[in-house]
Design an enzyme around this catalytic site. Structure first.
Site, PDB file in Angstrom:
ATOM      1  N   CYS A 111       0.822  -1.220   0.000  1.00 10.75           N
ATOM      2  CA  CYS A 111       0.000   0.000   0.000  1.00 10.75           C
ATOM      3  C   CYS A 111       0.854   1.267   0.000  1.00 10.75           C
ATOM      4  O   CYS A 111       0.380   2.344  -0.360  1.00 10.75           O
ATOM      5  CB  CYS A 111      -0.948   0.015   1.197  1.00 10.75           C
ATOM      6  SG  CYS A 111      -1.973  -1.440   1.323  1.00 10.75           S
ATOM      7  N   HIS A 252      -3.342   7.660   2.622  1.00 16.72           N
ATOM      8  CA  HIS A 252      -3.763   6.309   2.253  1.00 16.72           C
ATOM      9  C   HIS A 252      -5.098   6.007   2.929  1.00 16.72           C
ATOM     10  O   HIS A 252      -5.235   6.162   4.151  1.00 16.72           O
ATOM     11  CB  HIS A 252      -2.674   5.321   2.691  1.00 16.72           C
ATOM     12  CG  HIS A 252      -3.068   3.896   2.528  1.00 16.72           C
ATOM     13  ND1 HIS A 252      -3.737   3.437   1.417  1.00 16.72           N
ATOM     14  CD2 HIS A 252      -2.892   2.810   3.327  1.00 16.72           C
ATOM     15  CE1 HIS A 252      -3.956   2.139   1.546  1.00 16.72           C
ATOM     16  NE2 HIS A 252      -3.457   1.740   2.690  1.00 16.72           N
ATOM     17  N   ASN A 282     -10.197   0.273   0.792  1.00 13.83           N
ATOM     18  CA  ASN A 282      -8.734   0.381   0.766  1.00 13.83           C
ATOM     19  C   ASN A 282      -8.235  -0.223  -0.544  1.00 13.83           C
ATOM     20  O   ASN A 282      -8.245  -1.439  -0.716  1.00 13.83           O
ATOM     21  CB  ASN A 282      -8.158  -0.366   1.966  1.00 13.83           C
ATOM     22  CG  ASN A 282      -6.638  -0.359   1.991  1.00 13.83           C
ATOM     23  OD1 ASN A 282      -5.991   0.006   1.004  1.00 13.83           O
ATOM     24  ND2 ASN A 282      -6.052  -0.785   3.099  1.00 13.83           N
TER      25      ASN A 282
HETATM   26  O1  UT7 Z   1      -3.306  -0.811   3.838  1.00 14.84           O
HETATM   27  C1  UT7 Z   1      -2.930  -1.395   5.022  1.00 14.84           C
HETATM   28  C2  UT7 Z   1      -3.815  -2.567   5.293  1.00 14.84           C
HETATM   29  N1  UT7 Z   1      -4.468  -2.751   6.504  1.00 14.84           N
HETATM   30  C3  UT7 Z   1      -4.930  -1.827   7.379  1.00 14.84           C
HETATM   31  O2  UT7 Z   1      -4.782  -0.670   7.283  1.00 14.84           O
HETATM   32  C4  UT7 Z   1      -5.711  -2.380   8.542  1.00 14.84           C
HETATM   33  C5  UT7 Z   1      -5.524  -1.598   9.811  1.00 14.84           C
HETATM   34  N2  UT7 Z   1      -6.423  -2.077  10.839  1.00 14.84           N
HETATM   35  C6  UT7 Z   1      -7.726  -1.750  10.891  1.00 14.84           C
HETATM   36  O3  UT7 Z   1      -8.220  -0.976  10.063  1.00 14.84           O
HETATM   37  C7  UT7 Z   1      -8.556  -2.304  12.010  1.00 14.84           C
HETATM   38  O4  UT7 Z   1      -7.717  -2.940  12.946  1.00 14.84           O
HETATM   39  C8  UT7 Z   1      -9.645  -3.320  11.518  1.00 14.84           C
HETATM   40  C9  UT7 Z   1     -10.735  -2.570  10.770  1.00 14.84           C
HETATM   41  C10 UT7 Z   1      -9.017  -4.375  10.648  1.00 14.84           C
HETATM   42  C11 UT7 Z   1     -10.314  -3.983  12.723  1.00 14.84           C
HETATM   43  O5  UT7 Z   1     -10.831  -3.008  13.597  1.00 14.84           O
HETATM   44  P1  UT7 Z   1     -10.501  -3.076  15.155  1.00 14.84           P
HETATM   45  O6  UT7 Z   1     -11.286  -2.014  15.801  1.00 14.84           O
HETATM   46  O7  UT7 Z   1      -9.006  -3.060  15.325  1.00 14.84           O
HETATM   47  O8  UT7 Z   1     -11.118  -4.472  15.571  1.00 14.84           O
HETATM   48  P2  UT7 Z   1     -10.384  -5.772  16.171  1.00 14.84           P
HETATM   49  O9  UT7 Z   1      -9.521  -6.412  15.160  1.00 14.84           O
HETATM   50  O10 UT7 Z   1      -9.805  -5.418  17.504  1.00 14.84           O
HETATM   51  O11 UT7 Z   1     -11.641  -6.699  16.413  1.00 14.84           O
HETATM   52  C12 UT7 Z   1     -12.706  -6.323  17.278  1.00 14.84           C
HETATM   53  C13 UT7 Z   1     -13.806  -7.371  17.141  1.00 14.84           C
HETATM   54  C14 UT7 Z   1     -13.287  -8.801  17.218  1.00 14.84           C
HETATM   55  O12 UT7 Z   1     -14.243  -9.565  17.901  1.00 14.84           O
HETATM   56  P3  UT7 Z   1     -14.053  -9.953  19.450  1.00 14.84           P
HETATM   57  O13 UT7 Z   1     -12.771 -10.725  19.497  1.00 14.84           O
HETATM   58  O14 UT7 Z   1     -13.983  -8.633  20.181  1.00 14.84           O
HETATM   59  O15 UT7 Z   1     -15.270 -10.740  19.747  1.00 14.84           O
HETATM   60  C15 UT7 Z   1     -13.263  -9.237  15.775  1.00 14.84           C
HETATM   61  O16 UT7 Z   1     -13.402 -10.634  15.625  1.00 14.84           O
HETATM   62  O17 UT7 Z   1     -14.433  -7.232  15.864  1.00 14.84           O
HETATM   63  C16 UT7 Z   1     -14.459  -8.523  15.226  1.00 14.84           C
HETATM   64  N3  UT7 Z   1     -14.426  -8.328  13.776  1.00 14.84           N
HETATM   65  C17 UT7 Z   1     -15.539  -8.156  13.048  1.00 14.84           C
HETATM   66  N4  UT7 Z   1     -16.841  -8.123  13.386  1.00 14.84           N
HETATM   67  C18 UT7 Z   1     -17.722  -7.925  12.392  1.00 14.84           C
HETATM   68  C19 UT7 Z   1     -13.330  -8.267  12.973  1.00 14.84           C
HETATM   69  N5  UT7 Z   1     -13.735  -8.066  11.694  1.00 14.84           N
HETATM   70  C20 UT7 Z   1     -15.089  -7.998  11.728  1.00 14.84           C
HETATM   71  C21 UT7 Z   1     -16.066  -7.791  10.736  1.00 14.84           C
HETATM   72  N6  UT7 Z   1     -17.356  -7.767  11.119  1.00 14.84           N
HETATM   73  N7  UT7 Z   1     -15.758  -7.618   9.437  1.00 14.84           N
END
Ligand code: UT7
Length: 325
Positions: A111, A252, A282
């Site tokens: 990215c 980005h 993204n």
């Molecule tokens: O270009 C570079 C590429 N990547 C990035 O920039 C990604 C950077 N990271 C992020 O944008 C965020 O970390 C995410 C959007 C990927 C995730 O958001 P978060 O607030 O960090 O959530 P998390 O990973 O801490 O997960 C929180 C909860 C989890 O459930 P539990 O364990 O609390 O029960 C996940 O399993 O949200 C759950 N979860 C979802 N729930 C519904 C993760 N993905 C999803 C989803 N729908 N799509």
């Protein structure tokens, strides 16, 4: 000698995948995706390939700059998802455009790739090796996404964005005034994709699932909100500017919350951080030039304004570029 962007272009695949479509594919909701990322929909390539999207974005950038393909001296495509190993996407774009006099090669910094390509072109032009370049970020990330993993599949979209850059004439104040980039290979494991089976590796280490993108989302998030402001500050120092001297930040488009956090750290009004994440998700290396193209065409960036580009990606890689438009 200065180097300035003279034209922008973008290209998106036809098919749109909404959050509601994703609700039917994995255990997620429109509300979760919108609140946690700011995304509503994204474009997904079905028949469109990286070189096809890249060439279309280039044609629009050339048209916008009032240039022809025959005049292009350098083509750099930033991509990690081109569909052929050989030849590289840039050579295929060269062929599609008929840019017969260009040097053409790819850069893979995920990215962060567009900024790495822009920096490379800047050095080519500043050294006198060439006078202009087409810089493209193009991805069909949908090809390498695990469509059963809700933690990644809701985030990415496909597309391409291009800019035409050229050396400036003496006395022209427009152009790049500060750049910074870096890599943290030690953190490679937080976002990776093996892509293909290599010699000596067999089942069970390698199966189709672990050939796809794997991401520790919250680690990538933490990396971005910590590293991007540092990188932007280095580019500001080089440009002898303060964060609030910048008129528009084109970041980005990985996550709305990441952008809001960076704005807060820099103590800059979020109004200076336009976003198109809602519509395209993204798009990896395409995200900065795609947004830049939207802003340029809608007149939201005007001549003389100070613009900061910045992003990050797998590697990990990160970069920033300050310029006078
Ligand atoms: O270009 C570079 C590429 N990547 C990035 O920039 C990604 C950077 N990271 C992020 O944008 C965020 O970390 C995410 C959007 C990927 C995730 O958001 P978060 O607030 O960090 O959530 P998390 O990973 O801490 O997960 C929180 C909860 C989890 O459930 P539990 O364990 O609390 O029960 C996940 O399993 O949200 C759950 N979860 C979802 N729930 C519904 C993760 N993905 C999803 C989803 N729908 N799509």
């Amino acid at each position: 000698m200065g180097v300035a962007i003279r034209g922008t272009g973008g290209a998106l695949p036809e098919k749109i995948l909404t959050n509601f479509d994703l609700e039917k594919m994995v255990d997620t909701t429109d509300e979760w995706i919108r609140q946690r990322t700011g995304m509503k929909e994204r474009h997904i390539g079905e028949k469109e390939t990286v070189p096809y999207l890249a060439a279309n974005a280039c044609r629009r950038a050339l048209e916008n700059a009032g240039k022809t393909a025959e005049e292009v001296e350098l083509i750099i495509v930033a991509t990690c998802t081109t569909e052929m190993l050989l030849p590289c996407a840039a050579c295929r774009v060269q062929n599609m455009l008929g840019a017969k006099d260009a040097i053409a090669f790819d850069i893979n910094a995920a990215c962060g790739g567009f900024l790495f390509a822009l920096n490379t072109a800047h050095h080519y032009i500043a050294s006198g090796a060439c006078k202009n370049a087409l810089i493209v970020g193009a991805e069909v990330l949908s090809e390498i996404i695990d469509w059963t993993d809700r933690g990644t599949c809701v985030l990415f979209g496909d597309g391409a964005g291009a800019v035409f850059v050229e050396e400036t004439e003496d006395g022209d104040p427009s152009g790049i005034i500060g750049m910074s980039q870096g890599s943290s290979g030690m953190m490679g494991k937080i976002l990776y994709c093996r892509g293909r089976v290599v010699k000596g590796e067999t089942e069970p280490e390698i199966n189709s699932e672990n050939l796809l993108v794997h991401m520790q989302g919250s680690e990538v998030y933490k990396f971005a909100v910590r590293q991007v402001p540092v990188c932007i500050n280095k580019a500001l120092d080089m440009a002898k500017l303060e964060a609030n001297d910048i008129d528009i930040y084109v970041l980005h488009q990985a996550n709305k919350r990441i952008i809001e956090s960076i704005a807060k750290t820099l103590k800059v009004d979020i109004e200076k951080f336009p976003m198109n994440i809602e519509k395209v998700g993204n798009t990896s290396s395409a995200s900065i030039p795609l947004l830049l193209d939207e802003l340029n065409r809608s007149g939201q960036i005007v001549k003389g304004q100070k613009v900061m580009l910045s992003g990050f990606g797998a590697g990990m890689t990160f970069g920033a570029c300050a310029m006078v438009w």
